[in-house]
Design a protein around this motif. Sequence first.
Motif, PDB file in Angstrom:
ATOM      1  N   CYS A   1       0.866  -1.139  -0.220  1.00 43.05           N
ATOM      2  CA  CYS A   1       0.066  -0.101  -0.030  1.00 43.05           C
ATOM      3  C   CYS A   1       0.820   1.355  -0.167  1.00 43.05           C
ATOM      4  CB  CYS A   1      -0.802  -0.061   1.218  1.00 43.05           C
ATOM      5  SG  CYS A   1      -1.983   1.237   1.343  1.00 43.05           S
TER       6      CYS A   1
ATOM      7  N   ARG B   1       1.015   3.304   4.324  1.00 43.33           N
ATOM      8  CA  ARG B   1       2.072   3.124   5.244  1.00 43.33           C
ATOM      9  C   ARG B   1       2.696   1.628   4.807  1.00 43.33           C
ATOM     10  NH1 ARG B   1       1.001   6.979   7.323  1.00 43.33           N
ATOM     11  NH2 ARG B   1       0.775   7.465   9.665  1.00 43.33           N
TER      12      ARG B   1
ATOM     13  N   THR C   1       1.536  -1.274   4.016  1.00 42.72           N
ATOM     14  CA  THR C   1       0.856  -2.864   4.143  1.00 42.72           C
ATOM     15  C   THR C   1       0.971  -3.649   2.995  1.00 42.72           C
ATOM     16  OG1 THR C   1      -0.535  -1.524   5.739  1.00 42.72           O
ATOM     17  CG2 THR C   1      -0.922  -3.864   5.508  1.00 42.72           C
TER      18      THR C   1
ATOM     19  N   CYS D   1      -6.892  -2.044   1.269  1.00 41.17           N
ATOM     20  CA  CYS D   1      -5.829  -2.232   2.154  1.00 41.17           C
ATOM     21  C   CYS D   1      -6.424  -2.561   3.432  1.00 41.17           C
ATOM     22  CB  CYS D   1      -5.127  -0.995   2.200  1.00 41.17           C
ATOM     23  SG  CYS D   1      -3.757  -1.042   3.675  1.00 41.17           S
TER      24      CYS D   1
ATOM     25  N   TYR E   1      -5.456  -1.903   6.582  1.00 37.06           N
ATOM     26  CA  TYR E   1      -4.951  -1.112   7.528  1.00 37.06           C
ATOM     27  C   TYR E   1      -5.949   0.053   7.703  1.00 37.06           C
ATOM     28  CZ  TYR E   1      -1.328   0.738  10.810  1.00 37.06           C
ATOM     29  OH  TYR E   1      -0.692   1.173  11.783  1.00 37.06           O
TER      30      TYR E   1
END
Length: 443
Positions: free
Chosen positions: A86, A89, A91, A106, A108
């Motif tokens: 992603c 951040r 992920t 994503c 997160y």
Amino acid sequence: MTTTTPDLGGNGDGARGDVVRDRAMFVDPEWFAKELEHVFAHSWLLIGHDSEVPNAGDYVTRRMGTDPVILVRDESGDLYVLLNSCQHRGTQLCKASFGNTAHFRCGYHGWLYGNDGRLKGVPSVKKVYADEYFAKEDCTLPRARVALYHGLVYATWDEQLAPFEDSLGDLRWYLDALFDIAPGGWEVFGPPARYLMQGNWKLPVDNLGMDGYHLATAHKTMYEAGFLGRASTTESVVQGHTMATPEANTLRVVHPILDADDPLYFGFPEDRWPSITEGLTADQREFLDSSAVVHGQVFPNSGYIKVALFTSGDPRDKQTAFLQWRLYNPIDVNTTEGVHWCLVPRDYPDEWKRESYKFATRTHSGGAVFEGDDLENFSRIQHVSVGTRTRRTPWNLSIGLGVEAEDHMKRWPGPGPVEPKNYNEAGNRALYSRLRTMVEAGA
Ligand code: FES
Ligand SMILES: [Fe+2]
């Protein structure tokens, strides 16, 4: 009392095959990091086959070196190889091995990407982002360059790299011949076999690339047990040709030992023999007629093997053939993931495809008889090579150097620096020389 100076060996220039001057390139994490940076990031890497993702939204997750990627077909039918991380951040975006989806969301904070890699949705975007600081268009997943070759998907992060087919050099002619026997094209049969091995990624590449020398020892049990049918008694007398290109791509051809009444295209369905020959030039036919087993490496870490001779050893079994494409992907300096794809002609009967797949799986898959013998040796090389004395000890890579082989074929039909030698380490020397050159030039 006399003292002896340690023989650190191997300061050579390759003239005696001493291109692996010590074993650091198999165990040193710093060398491994340089390989990723200077070799893997600037090479075409095997991802899979386009038949693995036939429909819009189909995807599989793979790796390019240590980078996770998604091979996906978007709504308009285009193929993408997307970084599986992603842009917020970082992920891992897609966790499944394969599937079908219009979007990757994503787990997160919920960013939503289209299957072309574009960022399409951001939760609470109006509340939490200001236009002067944030634009979705800046957050597309990095896309690798993609090359399609007979349906195989290769990709690279290097925008400047020459086209994939150029990177094959003289090997291309031989690979084209292998694929051209099926004018209807090829597809992957079954999911690829994936397995982890203890050993640096170069060990299986070294083996698949050109090592015919280990067969009579490492795989002796199979020969003695008659597991490989007629080949059981003939390995020591087989003849072959080998080639290592300047790109460090390789070819090893084992010539068939045919009885007088054997058909040329043993292993392939008899009603397909006309179509096999119609797609080939006379030179391609001559090459294939002379090739029971063909294998080699595509620099840096993929390779291929075509086998059309062995049987299970049971005389009631029909002969069959398989074409397998392989990837040896580095996980870390000591660990490698092997991935094997079984390719079959798209328009062959299902029964033949199944037999071919079973044959490949029984003999040449991750847990199969050949791999078991080889993986044992790879792990024992790896384990001892960490020793402080051992790692400073060079390898011997001089097979074939200075050997005058007798050319038993009247004429070799294909291009390239082909030598009439069944056992030759030219490809292994080429692999390590090119790696060293790329790592040292990039450092
Ligand atoms: S890390 Fe992916 S949305 Fe935040
Ligand atoms: Fe082997």
